[in-house]
Design a protein around this motif. Sequence first.
Motif, PDB file in Angstrom:
ATOM      1  N   GLU A  52      16.207 -53.036 -37.573  1.00 36.52           N
ATOM      2  CA  GLU A  52      16.654 -54.425 -37.517  1.00 36.52           C
ATOM      3  C   GLU A  52      16.872 -54.905 -36.083  1.00 36.52           C
ATOM      4  O   GLU A  52      16.783 -56.106 -35.819  1.00 36.52           O
ATOM      5  CB  GLU A  52      17.946 -54.591 -38.323  1.00 36.52           C
ATOM      6  CG  GLU A  52      17.726 -54.511 -39.825  1.00 36.52           C
ATOM      7  CD  GLU A  52      16.669 -55.491 -40.297  1.00 36.52           C
ATOM      8  OE1 GLU A  52      16.836 -56.706 -40.089  1.00 36.52           O
ATOM      9  OE2 GLU A  52      15.657 -55.042 -40.859  1.00 36.52           O
ATOM     10  N   VAL A  55      13.588 -56.106 -35.280  1.00 43.91           N
ATOM     11  CA  VAL A  55      13.354 -57.337 -36.042  1.00 43.91           C
ATOM     12  C   VAL A  55      14.040 -58.520 -35.359  1.00 43.91           C
ATOM     13  O   VAL A  55      13.447 -59.604 -35.213  1.00 43.91           O
ATOM     14  CB  VAL A  55      13.859 -57.172 -37.492  1.00 43.91           C
ATOM     15  CG1 VAL A  55      13.945 -58.529 -38.194  1.00 43.91           C
ATOM     16  CG2 VAL A  55      12.942 -56.239 -38.269  1.00 43.91           C
ATOM     17  N   TYR A  59      12.393 -61.843 -33.875  1.00 44.10           N
ATOM     18  CA  TYR A  59      12.857 -63.119 -34.431  1.00 44.10           C
ATOM     19  C   TYR A  59      13.353 -64.051 -33.322  1.00 44.10           C
ATOM     20  O   TYR A  59      13.049 -65.253 -33.313  1.00 44.10           O
ATOM     21  CB  TYR A  59      13.967 -62.848 -35.441  1.00 44.10           C
ATOM     22  CG  TYR A  59      14.441 -64.071 -36.182  1.00 44.10           C
ATOM     23  CD1 TYR A  59      13.774 -64.535 -37.314  1.00 44.10           C
ATOM     24  CD2 TYR A  59      15.568 -64.769 -35.761  1.00 44.10           C
ATOM     25  CE1 TYR A  59      14.210 -65.660 -38.001  1.00 44.10           C
ATOM     26  CE2 TYR A  59      16.014 -65.892 -36.424  1.00 44.10           C
ATOM     27  CZ  TYR A  59      15.336 -66.330 -37.550  1.00 44.10           C
ATOM     28  OH  TYR A  59      15.770 -67.442 -38.216  1.00 44.10           O
ATOM     29  N   VAL A 286       7.630 -58.470 -38.591  1.00 51.53           N
ATOM     30  CA  VAL A 286       8.847 -58.081 -39.305  1.00 51.53           C
ATOM     31  C   VAL A 286       8.495 -57.269 -40.544  1.00 51.53           C
ATOM     32  O   VAL A 286       9.155 -56.257 -40.867  1.00 51.53           O
ATOM     33  CB  VAL A 286       9.675 -59.329 -39.670  1.00 51.53           C
ATOM     34  CG1 VAL A 286      10.779 -58.976 -40.672  1.00 51.53           C
ATOM     35  CG2 VAL A 286      10.286 -59.940 -38.416  1.00 51.53           C
ATOM     36  N   ILE A 289       7.576 -53.750 -39.466  1.00 51.23           N
ATOM     37  CA  ILE A 289       8.746 -52.957 -39.050  1.00 51.23           C
ATOM     38  C   ILE A 289       9.554 -52.520 -40.260  1.00 51.23           C
ATOM     39  O   ILE A 289       9.968 -51.353 -40.377  1.00 51.23           O
ATOM     40  CB  ILE A 289       9.618 -53.780 -38.077  1.00 51.23           C
ATOM     41  CG1 ILE A 289       8.859 -54.005 -36.772  1.00 51.23           C
ATOM     42  CG2 ILE A 289      10.941 -53.085 -37.811  1.00 51.23           C
ATOM     43  CD1 ILE A 289       9.525 -54.977 -35.834  1.00 51.23           C
ATOM     44  N   ARG A 290       9.787 -53.427 -41.196  1.00 49.27           N
ATOM     45  CA  ARG A 290      10.587 -53.066 -42.371  1.00 49.27           C
ATOM     46  C   ARG A 290       9.841 -52.131 -43.304  1.00 49.27           C
ATOM     47  O   ARG A 290      10.465 -51.286 -43.970  1.00 49.27           O
ATOM     48  CB  ARG A 290      11.004 -54.335 -43.106  1.00 49.27           C
ATOM     49  CG  ARG A 290      12.086 -55.101 -42.334  1.00 49.27           C
ATOM     50  CD  ARG A 290      12.562 -56.339 -43.033  1.00 49.27           C
ATOM     51  NE  ARG A 290      13.739 -56.901 -42.370  1.00 49.27           N
ATOM     52  CZ  ARG A 290      14.334 -58.035 -42.713  1.00 49.27           C
ATOM     53  NH1 ARG A 290      13.843 -58.764 -43.722  1.00 49.27           N
ATOM     54  NH2 ARG A 290      15.407 -58.459 -42.066  1.00 49.27           N
TER      55      ARG A 290
END
Length: 343
Positions: A52, A55, A59, A286, A289-290
Amino acid sequence: MDLPLIGSKRPSTPFTEERIQAEGQKDGERNIPEMGSYMPPPFEQALIAHGEQEVQRIYKQASDQIAKLRPVFQTFQKRLEDIERRIQPIADGYKARSMELGRDVTIPFPVALHWALIVFLGIGEFPLNTVVFRLFGEAEYLTYIMASTLAIMIPLIGVFIGIHMRHSLPRLAGNILIGLLTPIAVGGALFAVSLLRNTYISSQVAAGATAAPDQGNMAWALFALNSLIFFGAMSASYFAHDPDEKLDLFHKSLISLDRKRNAIRQKLFRIGTRINGEIQGAKSQVEQIRALTNQRVALYRQTNMRFRRLLPPWTFRKNPEFPKLEWWPEVSLNSENGAPDGR
């Protein structure tokens, strides 16, 4: 199993496959987390927190870019809406006048070619006047000023007179007048060119002869050439406008506003495409990555369960939970009125 970041130069992650398996084995042998636990274990929380962080970095980077592009997009969108409001009554007026006359706009000579011809005539007028004004014996810069003044004014006066004739005279009378003036202007110019050519030939044959007796003819020749330039500008302007003044003004206003509208639409499309590209690129990174974080958590849980002496905890039965991101709305590039919609 390092985290692959698109376009990133950050150092590789410390959460390698070997470390994840080692931490899963160690926690599994110690029965961490407990069988009835609903909270993820500390190492799993660290895996999620690490993902995160990246992320949030992506973002924030996308947010900064979009924050710069949104105001520009909205500014152009307001301009487009203003033009749409201005163009609507003009379009209605054009339609009403066209229905009243029973015809559409009539322009035999394209406007773009009309102005190109005016510029060309002005350029041709400049050297012709330069030759004349050099006879005054003034300074060179004064000669250029006087020649350029006439080179601009003569074609422009022809433009204004052509427009006035087109709007004030009946169509038949204007066409007859243009038809009569055309052979006169062209014939006079041809005679002038012939006279100048003969004068040049005579001067070459008899180098010592004086040209003084021909000064009157030279003056008429220059007058004929200037008249042709003036007539060319006037006739081009005459045929580049509609005979009805109201319909012609409506048409010119529509053309001008439509060009501005198309230019703004192109700018909106480019900016909107960049905004959508930033949003889609951020979402894609994102998701990657998740997805990799989920793989790491799954590897940790599998290793943990292999070395546990008790049943797996409740927390292993649900997928990892990630913080919700407030995604920006994408710009619609296919609105009904042809303008990109950023709302």
